[in-house]
Write a protein that holds these residues in place. Sequence first.
Motif, PDB file in Angstrom:
ATOM      1  N   GLY A  90      53.677  15.176 -26.902  1.00 28.53           N
ATOM      2  CA  GLY A  90      54.325  16.443 -27.240  1.00 28.53           C
ATOM      3  C   GLY A  90      53.667  17.201 -28.370  1.00 28.53           C
ATOM      4  N   VAL A  91      52.346  16.996 -28.565  1.00 26.73           N
ATOM      5  CA  VAL A  91      51.635  17.679 -29.646  1.00 26.73           C
ATOM      6  C   VAL A  91      50.392  18.368 -29.112  1.00 26.73           C
ATOM      7  CG1 VAL A  91      52.440  16.073 -31.425  1.00 26.73           C
ATOM      8  CG2 VAL A  91      50.250  15.654 -30.282  1.00 26.73           C
ATOM      9  N   ARG A  92      49.900  19.318 -29.914  1.00 25.07           N
ATOM     10  CA  ARG A  92      48.636  20.003 -29.623  1.00 25.07           C
ATOM     11  C   ARG A  92      47.753  19.887 -30.856  1.00 25.07           C
ATOM     12  NH1 ARG A  92      49.344  25.506 -26.225  1.00 25.07           N
ATOM     13  NH2 ARG A  92      47.686  24.606 -24.999  1.00 25.07           N
ATOM     14  N   PHE A  93      46.542  19.397 -30.643  1.00 17.54           N
ATOM     15  CA  PHE A  93      45.585  19.321 -31.745  1.00 17.54           C
ATOM     16  C   PHE A  93      44.785  20.610 -31.881  1.00 17.54           C
ATOM     17  CE2 PHE A  93      46.381  14.801 -31.315  1.00 17.54           C
ATOM     18  CZ  PHE A  93      46.436  14.412 -32.640  1.00 17.54           C
ATOM     19  N   TRP A  94      44.676  21.377 -30.823  1.00 18.42           N
ATOM     20  CA  TRP A  94      43.977  22.664 -30.865  1.00 18.42           C
ATOM     21  C   TRP A  94      44.687  23.624 -29.937  1.00 18.42           C
ATOM     22  CZ3 TRP A  94      41.995  18.255 -28.640  1.00 18.42           C
ATOM     23  CH2 TRP A  94      41.839  18.274 -27.264  1.00 18.42           C
ATOM     24  N   ASP A  95      44.448  24.908 -30.189  1.00 19.98           N
ATOM     25  CA  ASP A  95      45.075  25.940 -29.372  1.00 19.98           C
ATOM     26  C   ASP A  95      44.143  27.139 -29.295  1.00 19.98           C
ATOM     27  OD1 ASP A  95      46.676  27.741 -28.042  1.00 19.98           O
ATOM     28  OD2 ASP A  95      48.264  27.751 -29.544  1.00 19.98           O
ATOM     29  N   TYR A  96      43.572  27.361 -28.121  1.00 23.56           N
ATOM     30  CA  TYR A  96      42.655  28.476 -27.908  1.00 23.56           C
ATOM     31  C   TYR A  96      43.360  29.662 -27.272  1.00 23.56           C
ATOM     32  CZ  TYR A  96      39.080  24.800 -28.383  1.00 23.56           C
ATOM     33  OH  TYR A  96      38.300  23.773 -28.839  1.00 23.56           O
ATOM     34  N   SER A  97      44.668  29.735 -27.366  1.00 25.59           N
ATOM     35  CA  SER A  97      45.409  30.795 -26.676  1.00 25.59           C
ATOM     36  C   SER A  97      45.033  32.195 -27.175  1.00 25.59           C
ATOM     37  CB  SER A  97      46.919  30.569 -26.783  1.00 25.59           C
ATOM     38  OG  SER A  97      47.324  30.534 -28.121  1.00 25.59           O
ATOM     39  N   GLN A  98      44.437  32.301 -28.346  1.00 23.58           N
ATOM     40  CA  GLN A  98      43.996  33.610 -28.855  1.00 23.58           C
ATOM     41  C   GLN A  98      42.583  33.958 -28.392  1.00 23.58           C
ATOM     42  OE1 GLN A  98      46.257  35.532 -30.400  1.00 23.58           O
ATOM     43  NE2 GLN A  98      47.630  33.817 -29.994  1.00 23.58           N
ATOM     44  N   GLN A  99      41.925  33.016 -27.727  1.00 19.51           N
ATOM     45  CA  GLN A  99      40.564  33.250 -27.246  1.00 19.51           C
ATOM     46  C   GLN A  99      40.583  33.867 -25.849  1.00 19.51           C
ATOM     47  OE1 GLN A  99      37.628  32.690 -28.863  1.00 19.51           O
ATOM     48  NE2 GLN A  99      38.795  32.103 -30.673  1.00 19.51           N
ATOM     49  N   THR A 166      51.352  16.806 -35.402  1.00 20.76           N
ATOM     50  CA  THR A 166      50.112  16.150 -35.810  1.00 20.76           C
ATOM     51  C   THR A 166      50.083  15.905 -37.315  1.00 20.76           C
ATOM     52  OG1 THR A 166      48.963  18.272 -36.011  1.00 20.76           O
ATOM     53  CG2 THR A 166      48.800  17.127 -33.889  1.00 20.76           C
ATOM     54  N   GLU A 167      50.914  16.605 -38.050  1.00 22.09           N
ATOM     55  CA  GLU A 167      50.981  16.407 -39.500  1.00 22.09           C
ATOM     56  C   GLU A 167      51.412  14.988 -39.864  1.00 22.09           C
ATOM     57  OE1 GLU A 167      49.979  18.470 -42.074  1.00 22.09           O
ATOM     58  OE2 GLU A 167      49.085  19.481 -40.357  1.00 22.09           O
ATOM     59  N   SER A 168      52.087  14.318 -38.953  1.00 21.08           N
ATOM     60  CA  SER A 168      52.532  12.947 -39.221  1.00 21.08           C
ATOM     61  C   SER A 168      51.358  11.993 -39.411  1.00 21.08           C
ATOM     62  CB  SER A 168      53.442  12.450 -38.094  1.00 21.08           C
ATOM     63  OG  SER A 168      52.731  12.422 -36.861  1.00 21.08           O
ATOM     64  N   LEU A 169      50.178  12.369 -38.949  1.00 28.52           N
ATOM     65  CA  LEU A 169      49.000  11.522 -39.112  1.00 28.52           C
ATOM     66  C   LEU A 169      48.397  11.642 -40.507  1.00 28.52           C
ATOM     67  CD1 LEU A 169      47.218  12.149 -35.705  1.00 28.52           C
ATOM     68  CD2 LEU A 169      48.765  10.279 -36.325  1.00 28.52           C
ATOM     69  N   CYS A 170      48.863  12.601 -41.279  1.00 34.57           N
ATOM     70  CA  CYS A 170      48.307  12.870 -42.609  1.00 34.57           C
ATOM     71  C   CYS A 170      49.140  12.183 -43.688  1.00 34.57           C
ATOM     72  CB  CYS A 170      48.217  14.374 -42.842  1.00 34.57           C
ATOM     73  SG  CYS A 170      47.168  15.213 -41.654  1.00 34.57           S
ATOM     74  N   TRP A 171      49.372  10.903 -43.528  1.00 36.95           N
ATOM     75  CA  TRP A 171      50.183  10.115 -44.447  1.00 36.95           C
ATOM     76  C   TRP A 171      49.555  10.037 -45.830  1.00 36.95           C
ATOM     77  CZ3 TRP A 171      47.288   6.256 -46.458  1.00 36.95           C
ATOM     78  CH2 TRP A 171      46.155   5.871 -45.718  1.00 36.95           C
ATOM     79  N   TYR A 172      48.265  10.259 -45.937  1.00 35.57           N
ATOM     80  CA  TYR A 172      47.510  10.092 -47.173  1.00 35.57           C
ATOM     81  C   TYR A 172      47.679  11.266 -48.132  1.00 35.57           C
ATOM     82  CZ  TYR A 172      44.670  12.841 -44.036  1.00 35.57           C
ATOM     83  OH  TYR A 172      44.253  13.782 -43.129  1.00 35.57           O
TER      84      TYR A 172
END
Length: 182
Positions: A90-99, A166-172
């Motif tokens: 249920g996540v997106r790491f990138w989004d080219y919808s503006q391209q 995806t912010e959940s991966l930035c635990w550091y």
Amino acid sequence: MVSVFLQFILYSFLGFLLEVAYAWLRGIRGQGRKCLIFLPLCPVYGLGAAAILNMPDLLLGHPLSVFVAGGLLATLVEYAVGLFYEVAAGVRFWDYSQQPGNLGGRICPLFTLFWGVLAIALVEWIHPALAPLLAQVPLWLVWVLFLVFSVDGILSLCLLHETGTTESLCWYRTRRQPGESV
């Protein structure tokens, strides 16, 4: 199969470094550029590179065919990986919808061109320079890498699915309290 896995790991790491450099050059700060909890890897690069490096020799022998076939193959991988993350976590790491010309925000013609350029660099210069190093990796280390990657991948997918971000991966990162200045 061992060499393909090592290609995947190496180019996932180099892809992570490329993402960090891209973010730095574009002035993007504070955004996580990896796709796992612990390992600094971007699997889309590793899968794309492994797919390109394992294309038929007929295609690998000509820069134009590497550019076209490699760009299209890496774009297909990018689409599949993007779709996988959306469906499985249920996540997106990138989004080219503006391209212009994007397909569901997952791929776009501009980045297909970038993939083509990366494919030529990979086949002509990067992999020939690094292949001898990959050949020296002992089998026990490959198994350790496989185990660590597998555990990190499963944990990451579960965390992404649970949090939906995806912010959940930035635990550091240091977490600021509400009202605290930067």
